[in-house]
Design a protein around this motif. Sequence first.
Motif, PDB file in Angstrom:
ATOM      1  N   ALA A 173      -0.679 -27.980  11.151  1.00  0.00           N
ATOM      2  CA  ALA A 173      -0.911 -26.060  11.123  1.00  0.00           C
ATOM      3  C   ALA A 173      -1.471 -25.731  10.285  1.00  0.00           C
ATOM      4  CB  ALA A 173       1.066 -26.036  10.646  1.00  0.00           C
ATOM      5  N   LYS A 174      -2.076 -26.560   9.222  1.00  0.00           N
ATOM      6  CA  LYS A 174      -3.181 -25.735   7.851  1.00  0.00           C
ATOM      7  C   LYS A 174      -4.667 -26.073   9.227  1.00  0.00           C
ATOM      8  CE  LYS A 174      -1.324 -27.722   3.715  1.00  0.00           C
ATOM      9  NZ  LYS A 174      -1.627 -28.177   2.111  1.00  0.00           N
ATOM     10  N   ILE A 177      -4.179 -23.062  11.612  1.00  0.00           N
ATOM     11  CA  ILE A 177      -4.924 -21.485  11.357  1.00  0.00           C
ATOM     12  C   ILE A 177      -5.882 -22.016  10.860  1.00  0.00           C
ATOM     13  CG2 ILE A 177      -3.878 -20.458   9.406  1.00  0.00           C
ATOM     14  CD1 ILE A 177      -1.932 -20.598  11.596  1.00  0.00           C
ATOM     15  N   ILE A 190       2.998 -16.039  13.678  1.00  0.00           N
ATOM     16  CA  ILE A 190       3.514 -17.373  14.265  1.00  0.00           C
ATOM     17  C   ILE A 190       5.113 -17.068  14.632  1.00  0.00           C
ATOM     18  CG2 ILE A 190       4.394 -17.240  11.972  1.00  0.00           C
ATOM     19  CD1 ILE A 190       4.211 -20.300  12.057  1.00  0.00           C
ATOM     20  N   ARG A 202       5.140 -27.162   9.489  1.00  0.00           N
ATOM     21  CA  ARG A 202       4.763 -26.400  10.148  1.00  0.00           C
ATOM     22  C   ARG A 202       4.595 -24.973  10.247  1.00  0.00           C
ATOM     23  NH1 ARG A 202       6.030 -28.381  16.358  1.00  0.00           N
ATOM     24  NH2 ARG A 202       7.038 -30.051  16.173  1.00  0.00           N
ATOM     25  N   TYR A 206       1.207 -22.994   7.789  1.00  0.00           N
ATOM     26  CA  TYR A 206       0.819 -21.155   8.332  1.00  0.00           C
ATOM     27  C   TYR A 206       0.571 -20.672   6.785  1.00  0.00           C
ATOM     28  CZ  TYR A 206       1.662 -16.466   9.541  1.00  0.00           C
ATOM     29  OH  TYR A 206       1.783 -15.709   9.766  1.00  0.00           O
ATOM     30  N   TYR A 216      -1.407 -13.877   3.513  1.00  0.00           N
ATOM     31  CA  TYR A 216      -0.102 -14.041   4.138  1.00  0.00           C
ATOM     32  C   TYR A 216       0.574 -12.622   4.616  1.00  0.00           C
ATOM     33  CZ  TYR A 216       4.723 -15.586   4.374  1.00  0.00           C
ATOM     34  OH  TYR A 216       6.180 -16.037   5.048  1.00  0.00           O
ATOM     35  N   PHE A 251       0.103 -18.021  16.262  1.00  0.00           N
ATOM     36  CA  PHE A 251      -0.261 -19.485  16.388  1.00  0.00           C
ATOM     37  C   PHE A 251       1.224 -19.898  16.790  1.00  0.00           C
ATOM     38  CE2 PHE A 251       0.780 -23.137  13.667  1.00  0.00           C
ATOM     39  CZ  PHE A 251       0.903 -24.245  14.609  1.00  0.00           C
TER      40      PHE A 251
END
Length: 342
Positions: A173-174, A177, A190, A202, A206, A216, A251
């Motif tokens: 996931a990193k 992103i 997301i 996941r 994120y 975020y 995502f």
Amino acid sequence: MRQKRIRGERTTLLDVANKAGVSAITVSRALREPDRVSEELRERILKVVAETGYVPDFAARALASRHNGIVCALIPEVSSLAVMNIIHGIEARLQDTDLRIQYANAWRDADKEKRQLELFLSQHPAGILMAGGQNQQIIVDLILGAKCPVVHMIDINLTALGTVVGSDHCTAAKVAIRHLLDCRYRRIAILGAGVDLRVQRRLEGYRVTLEEEGLYDPQLVMMLPEATSVPLGCRMLRETMESHPDVDAVFCLNDDLALGAYFECKRRGMRVPEDFGICGYNDVNFAAVAEPPLTTVRIPRYDMGYRAADLLIRQINGEKAAHQSIDLGFQLMVRGTTRDTA
């Protein structure tokens, strides 16, 4: 011609042995380990099996071998395309063995998963494949008491008992992103459904990546405990855009959600990838042939099922199990639903 038998009368292993002129042990070996008998003898035994309509007595086998010859697979959601890829891998490895496969659907519910595992263990299975793990603590005691091997298909960084086959979902996931950020998207939402441990990992990837960039926003997180689907992806993106119209990328934690998000973009007249970026997860079969092709994270699901089944078979056949984590990795598949990074 198949020998007629009285209704309800069962052909036994000894019946086959007597008709073939060999011992019962030889018949058993020919059926379970065909490479250990000559081709001529094997053909003679198989001919008698066909003529008599002999069917192995798995209940008797369970008493003799302390297991019933069944591999039990506990899966989170049978309708998921990603899970089906795992099942195909399991089936491919088991098809040339004399083991049978039994599936149970846990519906991504910890209580259902525990109940299904209890039912499996009561049947004295040859082994158990677990692709779930909603609440690992709940099932620890059950697995510790299991008299059969257990192989997990889950995130490799999560603690499990026995052998673990999987990928690092947080790191995957990193990477996804980071790719969206490199493509100059900044308000990244997301979407996730059927929330389980892998999905939670996941989500962690994120969150951590966007926190590092000061981007975020917890209001851009939409996670629903529903079965993942294309219509759900449409609805989730529609609701996200209605409350946060400045979102410029999403995502999606499953490819079917990503496809639904794309359809919603088309309805809204949003250009993908120019106005809006979409990244999926799993790389299921339609991802590469969609128009535009879907940017997504490829998880080797088929290999995961095949490798897990292979390790389980080895343990059933007496190979000592090592407590190990086997990382099958992942790959970011950059395609047409995200901008060029240049």
